[in-house]
Motif scaffolding. Structure first.
Motif, PDB file in Angstrom:
ATOM      1  N   GLY A 162       0.819  -1.209   0.000  1.00 45.71           N
ATOM      2  CA  GLY A 162       0.000   0.000   0.000  1.00 45.71           C
ATOM      3  C   GLY A 162       0.852   1.257   0.000  1.00 45.71           C
ATOM      4  N   SER A 163       1.948   1.235   0.747  1.00 50.70           N
ATOM      5  CA  SER A 163       2.868   2.382   0.768  1.00 50.70           C
ATOM      6  C   SER A 163       3.479   2.621  -0.608  1.00 50.70           C
ATOM      7  N   GLY A 169       1.322   7.085  -6.799  1.00 51.18           N
ATOM      8  CA  GLY A 169       0.376   8.167  -7.034  1.00 51.18           C
ATOM      9  C   GLY A 169       1.010   9.529  -6.838  1.00 51.18           C
ATOM     10  N   ILE A 170       1.838   9.667  -5.793  1.00 48.80           N
ATOM     11  CA  ILE A 170       2.518  10.941  -5.526  1.00 48.80           C
ATOM     12  C   ILE A 170       3.520  11.247  -6.628  1.00 48.80           C
ATOM     13  N   ARG A 274      -4.879   9.606 -10.117  1.00 56.92           N
ATOM     14  CA  ARG A 274      -3.975   9.905  -9.010  1.00 56.92           C
ATOM     15  C   ARG A 274      -4.697   9.744  -7.666  1.00 56.92           C
ATOM     16  N   VAL A 275      -5.931  10.211  -7.614  1.00 58.41           N
ATOM     17  CA  VAL A 275      -6.748  10.044  -6.409  1.00 58.41           C
ATOM     18  C   VAL A 275      -6.978   8.564  -6.130  1.00 58.41           C
ATOM     19  N   LEU A 276      -7.187   7.801  -7.196  1.00 55.61           N
ATOM     20  CA  LEU A 276      -7.441   6.377  -7.060  1.00 55.61           C
ATOM     21  C   LEU A 276      -6.230   5.655  -6.481  1.00 55.61           C
ATOM     22  N   PHE A 277      -5.043   6.006  -6.949  1.00 53.01           N
ATOM     23  CA  PHE A 277      -3.818   5.425  -6.390  1.00 53.01           C
ATOM     24  C   PHE A 277      -3.748   5.693  -4.886  1.00 53.01           C
TER      25      PHE A 277
END
Length: 296
Positions: A162-163, A169-170, A274-277
């Motif tokens: 998850g990290s 995404g970032i 990006r929000v989804l990631f």
């Protein structure tokens, strides 16, 4: 092995989304007929009871399926966590969730097909081996060993994964949708661990696909649709070996999940990548950390 995979790819090239949807509907009709028969027997025997708790279970199913339909994971984790916090024993919660998933994943999968969130080649790479892994896991957990043994290791792995997804995404680099490596093996492991550990098909398979660079929308839609077949045949093993009861919980989860499934698929087709990631990564870390905390 490579020859077998190539043969399967050629055999599935001409299968359409319409045919997949029809197959899902036919399988659902079979299980609806069987459950209808069991419910009729319960009603005739006077053992079928409902009370106000039904609406709580319906709310649990709605919330969990909304998360699962939009993010491609965490129906089982969300349902089981909420039910256990409400006082439902762990074994009863797990059995109810697996049974209800046949209906919620079916509706969600059909919605993903409608919104064209499916990568067909990837779907056939994961659905067969995923189902085999889940059936094997269901058989073993029903009579041979305790899946709680592997849960801490799965949770720790998912926290790291998850990290990594949040980092992706970032990072936000423009990248093309890529083919994933070893998808059949990934699905085999994901299906097996899902039934052995009480959940994990979505987090394990979806997370790895996104981590390898797969478009989140197609990863979520494809994994969610394949999950119907994975859950269907695994639950058949559970029902055959363990039987079925606790209808109030099952029907509550099914009703709430059915209402939320189309909405979750719609959200997945519209939300920013990006929000989804970030949402996927955060959800994995929170649910896995909570599970690890409960186990330790």
């Amino acid at each position: 092995m490579t020859r077998i995979i190539l043969t399967l790819e050629r055999a599935t090239n001409n299968i359409t989304f319409k045919q997949i949807a029809i197959t899902m509907l036919l399988l659902k009709l079979v299980i609806i007929g069987y459950f209808g028969y069991l419910l009729t027997l319960e009603a005739l025997n006077g053992t079928l009871e409902f009370n106000s708790n039904f609406f709580f279970f319906m709310a649990v199913g709605f919330l969990a399926q909304l998360i699962d339909g939009a993010l491609g994971m965490a129906y089982g984790v969300s349902c089981t966590t909420l039910l256990m916090n409400y006082g439902i024993p762990a074994g009863l919660a797990s059995a109810s969730v697996h049974t209800s998933e046949i209906f919620t994943t079916g509706i969600s999968g059909l919605a993903h097909i409608k919104f064209k969130n499916i990568d067909k080649p990837l779907f056939f790479k994961i659905v067969i081996t995923g189902t085999l892994g889940a059936v094997l896991g269901a058989y073993l957990i029903s009579g041979y060993f305790d899946g709680n043994v592997v849960k801490p290791y799965i949770s720790a792995y998912l926290i790291l994964l998850g990290s990594y997804i949040i980092y992706k995404g970032i990072e936000n680099k423009k990248r093309e949708d890529r083919n994933v490596k070893r998808a059949p093996l990934l699905a085999l492991v994901g299906g097996f661990l899902d039934t052995i550990g009480g959940g994990g098909w979505g987090p394990i398979v979806t997370s790895n696909l996104i981590g390898q660079g797969k478009d989140p929308r197609h990863a979520i839609g494809t994994v969610n649709t394949a999950e119907f077949f994975v859950t269907y045949f695994a639950t058949a093993v559970f029902v055959f070996i363990l039987g079925i009861s606790h209808w109030q919980i099952i029907l509550g989860l099914i009703t709430g999940g059915a209402l939320a499934a189309p909405l979750g698929a719609f959200i997945a087709s519209r939300i920013n990548k990006r929000v989804l990631f970030f949402m996927v990564g955060t959800l994995i870390i929170l649910t896995s950390a909570y599970s690890l905390y409960k186990m330790l």
